[in-house]
Design a protein around this motif. Structure first.
Motif, mmCIF file in Angstrom:
data_model
loop_
_atom_site.group_PDB
_atom_site.id
_atom_site.type_symbol
_atom_site.label_atom_id
_atom_site.label_comp_id
_atom_site.label_asym_id
_atom_site.label_seq_id
_atom_site.Cartn_x
_atom_site.Cartn_y
_atom_site.Cartn_z
ATOM 1 N N GLY A 137 4.642 65.353 36.772
ATOM 2 C CA GLY A 137 4.229 66.172 35.646
ATOM 3 C C GLY A 137 4.077 65.242 34.296
ATOM 4 N N ALA A 138 2.958 65.300 33.688
ATOM 5 C CA ALA A 138 2.890 64.588 32.295
ATOM 6 C C ALA A 138 2.262 65.438 31.206
ATOM 7 C CB ALA A 138 2.240 63.180 32.506
ATOM 8 N N ILE A 139 2.751 65.229 30.041
ATOM 9 C CA ILE A 139 1.755 65.599 28.913
ATOM 10 C C ILE A 139 1.474 64.212 28.026
ATOM 11 C CG2 ILE A 139 1.919 66.844 26.766
ATOM 12 C CD1 ILE A 139 4.200 68.662 28.161
ATOM 13 N N LEU A 140 0.236 64.060 27.798
ATOM 14 C CA LEU A 140 -0.300 63.022 27.172
ATOM 15 C C LEU A 140 -0.987 63.380 25.926
ATOM 16 C CD1 LEU A 140 -0.938 62.869 30.369
ATOM 17 C CD2 LEU A 140 -0.858 60.307 29.731
ATOM 18 N N ASP A 141 -1.125 62.691 24.886
ATOM 19 C CA ASP A 141 -1.972 62.631 23.900
ATOM 20 C C ASP A 141 -3.462 62.489 24.309
ATOM 21 O OD1 ASP A 141 -3.238 62.889 21.200
ATOM 22 O OD2 ASP A 141 -2.875 60.754 20.927
ATOM 23 N N ALA A 142 -4.130 63.708 23.923
ATOM 24 C CA ALA A 142 -5.523 63.976 24.785
ATOM 25 C C ALA A 142 -6.534 62.899 24.320
ATOM 26 C CB ALA A 142 -6.091 65.421 24.199
ATOM 27 N N VAL A 143 -6.500 62.162 23.252
ATOM 28 C CA VAL A 143 -7.327 61.229 22.792
ATOM 29 C C VAL A 143 -6.889 59.715 22.635
ATOM 30 C CG1 VAL A 143 -9.415 60.605 21.134
ATOM 31 C CG2 VAL A 143 -8.682 63.113 21.594
ATOM 32 N N PRO A 144 -7.048 59.120 23.725
ATOM 33 C CA PRO A 144 -6.416 57.456 23.664
ATOM 34 C C PRO A 144 -7.237 56.603 22.399
ATOM 35 C CG PRO A 144 -6.720 58.160 25.805
ATOM 36 C CD PRO A 144 -7.266 59.048 25.041
ATOM 37 N N ILE A 197 -1.884 60.391 16.747
ATOM 38 C CA ILE A 197 -1.496 61.824 17.303
ATOM 39 C C ILE A 197 -1.698 62.792 16.323
ATOM 40 C CG2 ILE A 197 0.424 63.264 17.879
ATOM 41 C CD1 ILE A 197 2.040 60.789 18.973
ATOM 42 N N ARG A 198 -2.940 63.381 16.601
ATOM 43 C CA ARG A 198 -3.495 64.531 15.742
ATOM 44 C C ARG A 198 -3.521 65.746 16.344
ATOM 45 N NH1 ARG A 198 -7.313 60.150 15.616
ATOM 46 N NH2 ARG A 198 -7.127 58.959 13.523
ATOM 47 N N GLU A 199 -3.005 66.964 15.623
ATOM 48 C CA GLU A 199 -2.949 68.149 16.245
ATOM 49 C C GLU A 199 -4.047 68.621 16.590
ATOM 50 O OE1 GLU A 199 -0.716 71.534 17.684
ATOM 51 O OE2 GLU A 199 0.113 69.582 16.837
#
Length: 393
Positions: free
Chosen positions: A185-192, A205-207
Protein backbone atom coordinates in the motif's frame (compact mmCIF):
# COMPACT_ATOMS: atom_id res chain seq x y z
CA UNK A 1 -3.44 14.70 8.84
CA UNK A 2 -2.39 16.67 5.75
CA UNK A 3 0.15 15.43 3.21
CA UNK A 4 3.02 17.62 4.37
CA UNK A 5 2.84 16.49 8.00
CA UNK A 6 2.30 12.85 7.01
CA UNK A 7 5.39 12.66 4.80
CA UNK A 8 7.52 14.60 7.30
CA UNK A 9 6.53 12.39 10.23
CA UNK A 10 7.18 9.20 8.27
CA UNK A 11 10.60 10.39 7.16
CA UNK A 12 11.51 11.34 10.74
CA UNK A 13 10.51 7.87 11.92
CA UNK A 14 12.84 6.27 9.40
CA UNK A 15 15.73 8.63 10.05
CA UNK A 16 15.29 7.98 13.72
CA UNK A 17 16.68 4.51 13.12
CA UNK A 18 19.97 5.94 11.84
CA UNK A 19 22.03 8.40 13.89
CA UNK A 20 24.81 10.34 12.12
CA UNK A 21 27.79 8.64 13.72
CA UNK A 22 31.15 7.70 12.27
CA UNK A 23 30.18 4.04 12.48
CA UNK A 24 27.03 4.70 10.47
CA UNK A 25 28.93 6.68 7.81
CA UNK A 26 31.64 4.03 7.49
CA UNK A 27 29.08 1.24 7.14
CA UNK A 28 27.13 3.13 4.47
CA UNK A 29 30.26 3.89 2.45
CA UNK A 30 31.51 0.32 2.78
CA UNK A 31 28.25 -1.09 1.34
CA UNK A 32 28.01 1.47 -1.47
CA UNK A 33 27.13 0.04 -4.91
CA UNK A 34 26.79 2.08 -8.09
CA UNK A 35 25.33 1.09 -11.46
CA UNK A 36 25.18 3.04 -14.72
CA UNK A 37 23.02 2.08 -17.68
CA UNK A 38 22.87 3.84 -21.05
CA UNK A 39 19.92 3.03 -23.30
CA UNK A 40 19.47 4.42 -26.81
CA UNK A 41 16.66 3.99 -29.36
CA UNK A 42 16.70 4.56 -33.10
CA UNK A 43 13.21 4.34 -34.56
CA UNK A 44 11.80 4.80 -38.05
CA UNK A 45 8.13 5.32 -38.89
CA UNK A 46 8.04 3.71 -42.32
CA UNK A 47 4.42 4.49 -43.23
CA UNK A 48 1.19 5.96 -41.89
CA UNK A 49 0.73 8.11 -38.82
CA UNK A 50 1.45 11.84 -38.94
CA UNK A 51 4.63 11.56 -41.00
CA UNK A 52 7.40 9.16 -41.96
CA UNK A 53 10.94 9.62 -40.72
CA UNK A 54 13.50 8.65 -38.08
CA UNK A 55 14.04 9.68 -34.48
CA UNK A 56 16.85 9.04 -31.97
CA UNK A 57 16.54 9.20 -28.19
CA UNK A 58 18.56 8.04 -25.20
CA UNK A 59 18.24 7.49 -21.48
CA UNK A 60 21.02 7.53 -18.85
CA UNK A 61 20.37 5.86 -15.46
CA UNK A 62 22.74 6.29 -12.51
CA UNK A 63 21.79 4.37 -9.36
CA UNK A 64 23.46 4.31 -5.95
CA UNK A 65 22.50 1.72 -3.34
CA UNK A 66 23.74 1.38 0.22
CA UNK A 67 22.76 -0.33 3.48
CA UNK A 68 23.13 0.17 7.22
CA UNK A 69 21.69 -2.25 9.77
CA UNK A 70 19.38 -3.71 7.08
CA UNK A 71 18.12 -0.22 6.18
CA UNK A 72 18.43 0.37 2.42
CA UNK A 73 19.26 3.80 0.98
CA UNK A 74 18.69 4.45 -2.71
CA UNK A 75 19.40 7.36 -5.05
CA UNK A 76 18.61 7.42 -8.76
CA UNK A 77 19.63 10.07 -11.28
CA UNK A 78 18.04 10.17 -14.72
CA UNK A 79 18.83 12.00 -17.96
CA UNK A 80 16.83 11.97 -21.19
CA UNK A 81 17.76 13.32 -24.58
CA UNK A 82 16.52 13.11 -28.17
CA UNK A 83 13.46 13.51 -30.35
CA UNK A 84 9.93 12.10 -30.29
CA UNK A 85 8.96 9.06 -32.32
CA UNK A 86 5.34 9.38 -31.16
CA UNK A 87 5.30 12.77 -32.87
CA UNK A 88 5.71 10.90 -36.16
CA UNK A 89 3.49 7.88 -35.50
CA UNK A 90 0.82 9.97 -33.76
CA UNK A 91 0.16 7.23 -31.21
CA UNK A 92 -1.19 7.90 -27.71
CA UNK A 93 0.36 4.91 -25.92
CA UNK A 94 4.02 5.98 -26.33
CA UNK A 95 5.75 3.36 -28.47
CA UNK A 96 9.11 3.95 -26.72
CA UNK A 97 9.22 3.68 -22.94
CA UNK A 98 12.27 5.99 -22.71
CA UNK A 99 10.74 8.90 -24.64
CA UNK A 100 10.60 12.03 -22.45
CA UNK A 101 11.44 15.72 -22.52
CA UNK A 102 15.15 16.56 -22.62
CA UNK A 103 16.15 17.00 -18.99
CA UNK A 104 18.34 15.86 -16.12
CA UNK A 105 16.50 15.00 -12.92
CA UNK A 106 16.88 13.37 -9.52
CA UNK A 107 14.39 10.59 -10.09
CA UNK A 108 14.30 8.63 -6.82
CA UNK A 109 15.72 9.11 -3.31
CA UNK A 110 14.37 6.93 -0.53
CA UNK A 111 15.06 4.86 2.58
CA UNK A 112 13.56 1.42 3.15
CA UNK A 113 13.34 0.00 6.68
CA UNK A 114 12.55 -3.69 7.29
CA UNK A 115 9.78 -4.54 9.76
CA UNK A 116 10.84 -8.03 10.74
CA UNK A 117 7.95 -8.70 13.12
CA UNK A 118 5.53 -8.29 10.21
CA UNK A 119 7.81 -9.77 7.53
CA UNK A 120 7.53 -6.45 5.71
CA UNK A 121 9.10 -3.04 5.18
CA UNK A 122 8.40 0.70 5.17
CA UNK A 123 9.74 2.98 2.44
CA UNK A 124 9.72 6.81 2.45
CA UNK A 125 11.06 9.28 -0.11
CA UNK A 126 10.95 10.28 -3.76
CA UNK A 127 9.54 7.12 -5.30
CA UNK A 128 8.59 5.58 -8.65
CA UNK A 129 5.20 3.95 -8.11
CA UNK A 130 5.70 1.67 -11.12
CA UNK A 131 8.85 0.13 -9.63
CA UNK A 132 6.60 -2.03 -7.44
CA UNK A 133 2.96 -1.39 -8.43
CA UNK A 134 1.27 -2.46 -11.69
CA UNK A 135 4.43 -4.31 -12.74
CA UNK A 136 4.29 -7.08 -15.35
CA UNK A 137 7.58 -8.98 -15.10
CA UNK A 138 7.04 -10.77 -18.41
CA UNK A 139 6.00 -7.50 -20.08
CA UNK A 140 9.30 -5.85 -19.16
CA UNK A 141 10.79 -7.07 -22.44
CA UNK A 142 8.60 -4.83 -24.60
CA UNK A 143 9.39 -1.24 -25.59
CA UNK A 144 5.80 -0.02 -25.77
CA UNK A 145 4.98 1.87 -22.56
CA UNK A 146 1.60 0.18 -22.12
CA UNK A 147 3.32 -3.05 -21.08
CA UNK A 148 5.18 -1.23 -18.30
CA UNK A 149 2.09 0.32 -16.71
CA UNK A 150 -1.42 0.34 -18.16
CA UNK A 151 -2.49 3.58 -19.90
CA UNK A 152 -5.70 3.50 -17.84
CA UNK A 153 -3.53 4.20 -14.76
CA UNK A 154 -0.67 6.17 -16.35
CA UNK A 155 -3.03 8.74 -17.92
CA UNK A 156 -4.86 9.45 -14.65
CA UNK A 157 -4.47 12.55 -12.50
CA UNK A 158 -3.05 15.93 -13.56
CA UNK A 159 0.48 14.95 -14.65
CA UNK A 160 -0.10 11.24 -14.22
CA UNK A 161 0.81 9.21 -11.12
CA UNK A 162 4.37 9.09 -9.74
CA UNK A 163 6.00 7.25 -12.66
CA UNK A 164 8.56 7.93 -15.40
CA UNK A 165 9.57 10.64 -15.93
CA UNK A 166 7.90 12.53 -13.01
CA UNK A 167 8.02 11.23 -9.45
CA UNK A 168 6.65 12.50 -6.14
CA UNK A 169 7.13 11.93 -2.41
CA UNK A 170 5.58 8.74 -1.09
CA UNK A 171 5.19 6.39 1.83
CA UNK A 172 5.00 2.69 0.91
CA UNK A 173 4.21 -0.24 3.23
CA UNK A 174 4.77 -3.87 2.19
CA UNK A 175 4.09 -7.11 4.08
CA UNK A 176 4.23 -10.81 3.22
CA UNK A 177 1.30 -11.79 5.41
CA UNK A 178 1.23 -15.48 4.48
CA UNK A 179 3.10 -17.84 2.21
CA UNK A 180 2.64 -16.81 -1.40
CA UNK A 181 0.76 -13.58 -0.63
CA UNK A 182 2.16 -10.03 -0.62
CA UNK A 183 0.30 -6.82 0.21
CA UNK A 184 1.57 -3.36 -0.74
CA UNK A 185 0.00 0.00 0.00
CA UNK A 186 1.22 3.53 -0.72
CA UNK A 187 0.24 7.16 -0.24
CA UNK A 188 1.77 9.58 -2.72
CA UNK A 189 1.59 13.27 -3.53
CA UNK A 190 -1.10 13.37 -6.20
CA UNK A 191 0.65 15.78 -8.59
CA UNK A 192 4.28 14.90 -9.43
CA UNK A 193 6.58 17.70 -10.62
CA UNK A 194 5.14 21.13 -11.50
CA UNK A 195 2.54 21.11 -14.30
CA UNK A 196 3.69 24.57 -15.43
CA UNK A 197 7.39 23.53 -15.65
CA UNK A 198 8.22 19.82 -15.63
CA UNK A 199 11.94 20.07 -16.43
CA UNK A 200 14.31 18.90 -13.71
CA UNK A 201 13.18 17.71 -10.29
CA UNK A 202 10.20 19.50 -8.78
CA UNK A 203 8.79 18.58 -5.35
CA UNK A 204 5.68 20.51 -4.33
CA UNK A 205 3.35 19.36 -1.57
CA UNK A 206 0.16 21.40 -1.69
CA UNK A 207 -2.87 20.52 0.41
CA UNK A 208 -5.27 21.36 -2.43
CA UNK A 209 -3.66 18.74 -4.68
CA UNK A 210 -4.50 15.86 -2.36
CA UNK A 211 -3.02 12.36 -2.40
CA UNK A 212 -2.95 9.27 -4.57
CA UNK A 213 -3.74 6.16 -2.53
CA UNK A 214 -2.97 2.76 -4.05
CA UNK A 215 -2.83 -0.83 -2.86
CA UNK A 216 -2.03 -4.16 -4.41
CA UNK A 217 -2.21 -7.79 -3.41
CA UNK A 218 -0.34 -10.51 -5.29
CA UNK A 219 -0.34 -14.28 -5.14
CA UNK A 220 2.56 -16.44 -6.25
CA UNK A 221 2.61 -20.18 -6.65
CA UNK A 222 5.80 -22.08 -5.73
CA UNK A 223 7.83 -19.17 -4.38
CA UNK A 224 11.28 -18.51 -5.77
CA UNK A 225 13.75 -15.69 -5.25
CA UNK A 226 14.69 -12.98 -7.74
CA UNK A 227 17.38 -10.35 -7.19
CA UNK A 228 16.18 -6.95 -6.05
CA UNK A 229 19.04 -5.36 -4.13
CA UNK A 230 17.48 -2.00 -3.42
CA UNK A 231 14.12 -3.24 -2.10
CA UNK A 232 15.01 -6.58 -0.58
CA UNK A 233 13.55 -9.79 -2.02
CA UNK A 234 10.73 -9.97 -4.51
CA UNK A 235 8.69 -13.15 -4.61
CA UNK A 236 8.81 -14.70 -8.04
CA UNK A 237 7.03 -17.82 -9.29
CA UNK A 238 5.84 -19.79 -12.32
CA UNK A 239 2.38 -18.24 -11.76
CA UNK A 240 1.61 -14.74 -10.47
CA UNK A 241 -1.77 -13.05 -10.03
CA UNK A 242 -2.20 -9.39 -9.02
CA UNK A 243 -5.16 -7.20 -8.08
CA UNK A 244 -4.58 -3.48 -7.61
CA UNK A 245 -6.81 -0.50 -6.81
CA UNK A 246 -6.06 3.23 -6.75
CA UNK A 247 -7.88 6.45 -5.91
CA UNK A 248 -7.14 10.17 -5.82
CA UNK A 249 -8.34 11.92 -2.66
CA UNK A 250 -9.36 15.10 -4.50
CA UNK A 251 -12.11 15.08 -7.10
CA UNK A 252 -11.59 16.56 -10.57
CA UNK A 253 -13.95 18.04 -13.14
CA UNK A 254 -15.42 15.33 -15.36
CA UNK A 255 -16.77 15.35 -18.90
CA UNK A 256 -20.10 16.78 -17.67
CA UNK A 257 -18.27 19.63 -15.86
CA UNK A 258 -19.15 18.13 -12.47
CA UNK A 259 -16.65 16.97 -9.83
CA UNK A 260 -15.87 13.27 -10.19
CA UNK A 261 -13.75 10.73 -8.30
CA UNK A 262 -10.63 9.59 -10.17
CA UNK A 263 -10.19 5.89 -9.35
CA UNK A 264 -9.49 2.55 -10.97
CA UNK A 265 -8.72 -1.14 -10.64
CA UNK A 266 -6.41 -3.52 -12.52
CA UNK A 267 -5.79 -7.27 -12.78
CA UNK A 268 -2.58 -8.98 -13.90
CA UNK A 269 -1.89 -12.66 -14.55
CA UNK A 270 1.40 -14.04 -15.81
CA UNK A 271 3.42 -17.21 -15.70
CA UNK A 272 5.64 -19.72 -17.42
CA UNK A 273 3.62 -22.29 -19.35
CA UNK A 274 6.50 -24.29 -20.81
CA UNK A 275 10.14 -24.92 -19.82
CA UNK A 276 12.73 -26.69 -21.93
CA UNK A 277 13.84 -30.01 -20.56
CA UNK A 278 17.55 -29.23 -20.27
CA UNK A 279 17.16 -25.69 -18.88
CA UNK A 280 14.20 -24.48 -16.81
CA UNK A 281 15.17 -20.86 -17.55
CA UNK A 282 14.35 -21.38 -21.22
CA UNK A 283 10.77 -21.61 -22.38
CA UNK A 284 7.48 -19.84 -22.98
CA UNK A 285 5.89 -17.27 -20.65
CA UNK A 286 2.59 -15.42 -21.08
CA UNK A 287 0.86 -12.44 -19.49
CA UNK A 288 -2.43 -10.56 -19.54
CA UNK A 289 -3.67 -7.33 -17.98
CA UNK A 290 -7.09 -5.70 -17.65
CA UNK A 291 -7.80 -2.25 -16.23
CA UNK A 292 -10.97 -0.26 -15.57
CA UNK A 293 -11.33 3.39 -14.50
CA UNK A 294 -14.04 5.97 -13.91
CA UNK A 295 -14.96 6.89 -17.48
CA UNK A 296 -16.82 9.99 -16.26
CA UNK A 297 -13.46 11.73 -15.80
CA UNK A 298 -10.93 9.73 -17.86
CA UNK A 299 -10.60 9.22 -21.61
CA UNK A 300 -10.32 5.44 -21.35
CA UNK A 301 -12.83 3.23 -19.61
CA UNK A 302 -10.90 -0.05 -20.03
CA UNK A 303 -7.53 -1.37 -21.10
CA UNK A 304 -6.62 -4.83 -22.43
CA UNK A 305 -3.04 -6.03 -22.79
CA UNK A 306 -1.54 -9.45 -23.46
CA UNK A 307 1.64 -11.03 -24.72
CA UNK A 308 4.06 -13.92 -24.75
CA UNK A 309 7.83 -14.25 -24.54
CA UNK A 310 10.20 -17.11 -25.30
CA UNK A 311 13.66 -17.40 -23.77
CA UNK A 312 16.20 -19.32 -25.86
CA UNK A 313 14.10 -19.65 -29.00
CA UNK A 314 17.10 -20.42 -31.23
CA UNK A 315 19.87 -22.96 -30.62
CA UNK A 316 23.00 -21.60 -28.88
CA UNK A 317 21.13 -18.36 -28.01
CA UNK A 318 19.94 -19.49 -24.58
CA UNK A 319 19.57 -16.01 -23.03
CA UNK A 320 17.96 -14.22 -25.97
CA UNK A 321 14.31 -13.22 -25.69
CA UNK A 322 11.57 -13.13 -28.34
CA UNK A 323 8.19 -11.57 -27.72
CA UNK A 324 4.80 -10.68 -29.21
CA UNK A 325 2.33 -8.40 -27.42
CA UNK A 326 -0.79 -6.33 -28.06
CA UNK A 327 -2.25 -3.32 -26.22
CA UNK A 328 -5.73 -1.84 -26.54
CA UNK A 329 -7.07 1.12 -24.51
CA UNK A 330 -10.84 1.54 -24.99
CA UNK A 331 -12.48 4.97 -25.11
CA UNK A 332 -15.24 5.77 -22.64
CA UNK A 333 -18.71 6.69 -23.88
CA UNK A 334 -18.71 10.02 -22.01
CA UNK A 335 -15.42 11.01 -23.64
CA UNK A 336 -16.75 10.19 -27.11
CA UNK A 337 -19.95 12.14 -26.51
CA UNK A 338 -18.03 15.14 -25.19
CA UNK A 339 -15.46 15.19 -28.03
CA UNK A 340 -17.99 15.03 -30.84
CA UNK A 341 -15.54 13.07 -33.02
CA UNK A 342 -15.68 9.59 -34.48
CA UNK A 343 -12.78 7.71 -32.87
CA UNK A 344 -11.60 4.13 -33.31
CA UNK A 345 -9.66 2.52 -30.46
CA UNK A 346 -5.90 2.40 -30.98
CA UNK A 347 -4.49 -1.15 -31.15
CA UNK A 348 -0.71 -1.69 -31.13
CA UNK A 349 0.88 -5.04 -31.91
CA UNK A 350 4.58 -5.37 -31.09
CA UNK A 351 7.20 -7.92 -32.20
CA UNK A 352 10.60 -7.79 -30.52
CA UNK A 353 13.84 -9.76 -30.16
CA UNK A 354 16.47 -9.09 -27.49
CA UNK A 355 19.98 -10.20 -28.45
CA UNK A 356 22.23 -10.51 -25.39
CA UNK A 357 25.64 -9.90 -26.93
CA UNK A 358 27.51 -9.89 -23.58
CA UNK A 359 26.56 -9.57 -19.93
CA UNK A 360 26.98 -5.80 -20.27
CA UNK A 361 25.72 -5.15 -23.80
CA UNK A 362 22.53 -6.05 -25.64
CA UNK A 363 20.70 -5.14 -28.85
CA UNK A 364 16.94 -5.25 -29.25
CA UNK A 365 15.15 -5.31 -32.59
CA UNK A 366 11.58 -4.03 -32.52
CA UNK A 367 8.60 -3.64 -34.86
CA UNK A 368 5.17 -2.22 -34.02
CA UNK A 369 1.99 -2.02 -36.05
CA UNK A 370 -0.25 0.84 -34.88
CA UNK A 371 -3.88 0.57 -35.95
CA UNK A 372 -5.82 3.85 -35.67
CA UNK A 373 -2.97 6.06 -34.38
CA UNK A 374 -4.24 8.53 -31.77
CA UNK A 375 -7.61 6.81 -32.34
CA UNK A 376 -8.19 9.01 -35.37
CA UNK A 377 -9.96 7.48 -38.36
CA UNK A 378 -8.28 9.90 -40.78
CA UNK A 379 -4.76 8.69 -39.92
CA UNK A 380 -3.41 5.69 -41.80
CA UNK A 381 -2.13 2.77 -39.74
CA UNK A 382 1.54 3.26 -38.85
CA UNK A 383 4.38 0.75 -39.22
CA UNK A 384 7.33 1.31 -36.90
CA UNK A 385 10.73 -0.41 -36.78
CA UNK A 386 13.47 0.26 -34.29
CA UNK A 387 16.74 -0.77 -32.67
CA UNK A 388 17.55 -0.39 -28.98
CA UNK A 389 21.02 -0.74 -27.49
CA UNK A 390 21.69 -1.13 -23.76
CA UNK A 391 25.12 -0.76 -22.17
CA UNK A 392 25.69 -1.36 -18.44
CA UNK A 393 28.70 -0.32 -16.42
Amino acid sequence: MNNKYFFTLSLCLILGFSRSTNAFQNEVIKSLNTSITFTSDLFANTSGGNDTGMRYMDNLDVQIISKWNDISFFAYGLANHGGSISELTGDIQSVSNIEAENSWRLYEVWANVPIKTLNGSLLVGLYDLNSEFDVINTGGLFLNSSHGIGPDFSSSGVTGPSIFPYTSLAVRFKVNFMQGFTFKGAILDAVPSDPSNTRGTKIHIRENEGSLITSEISWNKNLGINRSVERGVHEGAPIRVVIGIWKYSKKRVGWDNQLKQDAGIYFIAEGKVFSEMNDINQGLSVFGRFGAVNAEINQFKNYYGAGLTYTGLFPHRDKDLFGIAASLPVNGDQYLENSGFNFSDELITEFTYLLNVTDKFSLQFDAQYIANPNQQVNLKDAVLVGLRSIISF
